[in-house]
Design a protein around this motif. Sequence first.
Motif, short mmCIF file in Angstrom:
data_model
loop_
_atom_site.label_atom_id
_atom_site.label_comp_id
_atom_site.label_asym_id
_atom_site.label_seq_id
_atom_site.Cartn_x
_atom_site.Cartn_y
_atom_site.Cartn_z
N LEU B 10 75.55 93.30 104.32
CA LEU B 10 74.53 93.42 103.27
C LEU B 10 74.69 94.66 102.41
O LEU B 10 74.09 94.75 101.34
N ILE B 11 75.53 95.61 102.84
CA ILE B 11 75.72 96.82 102.03
C ILE B 11 76.14 96.46 100.61
O ILE B 11 75.66 97.03 99.64
N ALA B 12 77.04 95.50 100.48
CA ALA B 12 77.56 95.18 99.15
C ALA B 12 76.97 93.87 98.61
O ALA B 12 77.51 93.28 97.70
N TYR B 13 75.85 93.44 99.17
CA TYR B 13 75.24 92.20 98.69
C TYR B 13 74.18 92.54 97.64
O TYR B 13 73.33 93.40 97.85
N ARG B 14 74.25 91.85 96.50
CA ARG B 14 73.29 92.08 95.42
C ARG B 14 72.42 90.83 95.26
O ARG B 14 72.89 89.82 94.76
N PRO B 15 71.15 90.92 95.67
CA PRO B 15 70.29 89.74 95.51
C PRO B 15 70.25 89.31 94.05
O PRO B 15 70.13 90.14 93.15
N GLY B 16 70.37 88.02 93.84
CA GLY B 16 70.30 87.51 92.47
C GLY B 16 71.64 87.51 91.76
O GLY B 16 71.78 86.91 90.69
N VAL B 17 72.61 88.22 92.30
CA VAL B 17 73.93 88.28 91.66
C VAL B 17 74.96 87.59 92.55
O VAL B 17 75.70 86.72 92.11
N ASP B 18 74.98 88.01 93.81
CA ASP B 18 75.99 87.45 94.72
C ASP B 18 75.48 86.17 95.39
O ASP B 18 74.29 85.90 95.42
N ASP B 19 76.43 85.46 95.92
CA ASP B 19 76.15 84.14 96.48
C ASP B 19 75.43 84.27 97.85
O ASP B 19 76.04 84.65 98.84
N ALA B 20 74.14 83.91 97.84
CA ALA B 20 73.36 84.01 99.09
C ALA B 20 73.69 82.88 100.06
O ALA B 20 73.26 82.90 101.21
N THR B 21 74.44 81.89 99.57
CA THR B 21 74.79 80.78 100.46
C THR B 21 76.10 81.03 101.20
O THR B 21 76.51 80.23 102.03
N ASP B 22 76.76 82.16 100.87
CA ASP B 22 77.94 82.53 101.64
C ASP B 22 77.52 82.60 103.11
O ASP B 22 76.50 83.22 103.44
N PRO B 23 78.28 81.95 104.00
CA PRO B 23 77.82 81.84 105.39
C PRO B 23 77.49 83.19 106.04
O PRO B 23 76.48 83.31 106.73
N GLU B 24 78.32 84.20 105.79
CA GLU B 24 78.06 85.51 106.41
C GLU B 24 76.79 86.14 105.85
O GLU B 24 75.96 86.67 106.59
N VAL B 25 76.65 86.05 104.53
CA VAL B 25 75.45 86.63 103.89
C VAL B 25 74.21 85.88 104.36
O VAL B 25 73.18 86.49 104.70
N ALA B 26 74.30 84.56 104.39
CA ALA B 26 73.16 83.76 104.81
C ALA B 26 72.74 84.11 106.24
O ALA B 26 71.55 84.25 106.54
N ALA B 27 73.74 84.32 107.10
CA ALA B 27 73.42 84.67 108.50
C ALA B 27 72.76 86.05 108.56
O ALA B 27 71.80 86.27 109.32
N ALA B 28 73.29 86.98 107.77
CA ALA B 28 72.71 88.34 107.77
C ALA B 28 71.28 88.31 107.23
O ALA B 28 70.38 88.98 107.76
N LEU B 29 71.05 87.54 106.18
CA LEU B 29 69.70 87.45 105.61
C LEU B 29 68.74 86.78 106.59
O LEU B 29 67.57 87.16 106.70
N ALA B 30 69.27 85.78 107.32
CA ALA B 30 68.43 85.11 108.31
C ALA B 30 68.02 86.09 109.40
O ALA B 30 66.87 86.07 109.87
N LEU B 31 68.96 86.96 109.77
CA LEU B 31 68.63 87.96 110.80
C LEU B 31 67.55 88.93 110.30
O LEU B 31 66.69 89.36 111.06
N CYS B 32 67.60 89.24 109.01
CA CYS B 32 66.57 90.12 108.42
C CYS B 32 65.18 89.53 108.61
O CYS B 32 64.21 90.26 108.81
N ARG B 33 65.11 88.21 108.52
CA ARG B 33 63.80 87.56 108.61
C ARG B 33 63.21 87.63 110.03
O ARG B 33 62.02 87.47 110.21
N THR B 34 64.07 87.88 111.00
CA THR B 34 63.56 87.93 112.38
C THR B 34 63.60 89.34 112.96
O THR B 34 63.11 89.57 114.06
N ASP B 35 64.21 90.27 112.25
CA ASP B 35 64.35 91.64 112.75
C ASP B 35 63.65 92.56 111.76
O ASP B 35 64.17 92.85 110.67
N ALA B 36 62.47 93.03 112.14
CA ALA B 36 61.65 93.81 111.21
C ALA B 36 62.35 95.10 110.79
O ALA B 36 62.29 95.50 109.61
N ALA B 37 63.03 95.75 111.74
CA ALA B 37 63.70 97.02 111.40
C ALA B 37 64.83 96.78 110.40
O ALA B 37 65.00 97.54 109.44
N LEU B 38 65.57 95.71 110.64
CA LEU B 38 66.66 95.38 109.72
C LEU B 38 66.11 95.02 108.34
O LEU B 38 66.65 95.42 107.31
#
Lengths: 173, 253
Positions: B10-38
């Motif tokens: 997620l360091i180099a992920y830009r919401p609204g610019v980069d592809d959120a459906t990229d499998p790695e990005v999607a997995a990282a974003l999904a983890l954000c939804r379940t990990d409050a600290a992240l």
Amino acid sequence: MASAWDFEGLVARYYEPLYQFAFSLTRSEADACDLTQQTFYVWATKGHQLREQDKVKTWLFTTLHRQFLESRRRQTRFPHQEIGTADLELPTIQPGEISRLDTAHVVAALGRVDETYQAPVALFYLQDCSYKEIAEILEVPMGTVKSRISRGISQLQKMLAKDLPPKPNRLES
Amino acid sequence: MTGEQAKEILIAYRPGVDDATDPEVAAALALCRTDAALDEWFKNHCARQNMLREKFRGLTAPEGLRQQILSEFKAHIPLPWWRRRAVVGALACLVIGIALASIWQTLGPVGGEDLSFNGYRQRMVRTTLRAYGMDLETNDVAQVRAYLAAQQAPADFEMTPALAQTTTVGCGVLAWQGRPVTMVCFQTGKPLEPGNKSDLFLFVIAKKDLRDVGCIEEKQFTKVSELATASWCSGDKVYVLAAFTEADLKQRL
């Protein structure tokens, strides 16, 4: 040769972003102006040979970057680097602290980042270029671009964290 | 995926610019939804990124730069023929047309670059020397071909028997005039310079994506920068093999 009408439209659209990119690389107004002018000169004389018109933006940025590299006579080989967790650790900077810094300070900090990472990071922040476009502009593989951007962001934020003034101590009553 | 791995992505992920459906990005974003600290880290990171983006975009070109560019254009670039009534006649139009067609056909430089096969070969070598990096690192040629096919790069390339015996270490996709070029990286077995992972490179491009290659019947040997290269056509593809020594090159042909 590009037509005068096309040329004026192109200058109006791209001179500012090209200048921003050039300044990010050179951190000198005069050098950035020279690079921007030279880029448009190359376009005026050779741009008509570009076959894919939707590649104009990439073409201009690639040309500017090539001229920058040429001016620096940089032929150094940049070894492939793996992304390591330790190198990607970001310092703890609050967004509000960054807002206190001015543009000149941020660009100066970018100048202290490894040269390899400067151009990808500048394009990342300035242009919202996709990774594919950045890869085309810098003529490096996509995986390398991602690696360089991640490392560059990390380094930039570390530089900025060092530059931040110390937080004022709260006076105990 | 761990929180640290998600941060790396997620360091180099830009919401609204980069592809959120990229499998790695999607997995990282999904983890954000379940990990409050992240999630908190990511929100702060995005806010920092937005601030930095604003700072960079605060750069403004000096007044007069645009006008100066246009003045230079008028001073040094002659007006197009349709605006020079007194000078240009039908004959001049014909001459210009022929000249432009000739330049087009003979692959004149674009952006100062030689678009001939020689220019292509030089660019591939220069790119490798200046910015060597692999998109995929693996010793498995099948994986290399699968990755390249997924990137729409030439994947069904041929390898000489000697090259097939050489250790494959990965691949990347380069570009030539917007067309994909396959780069397969090998190790000859000699000690590598620090930081390098490969010392033998095979570049493959579709013949139709080069303007003037024709067909190289005999292998051409050329020194390009510090690399020795061999070039040849086979089927609908053009191959360039590059190595740091001529001996390494010839042993693989």
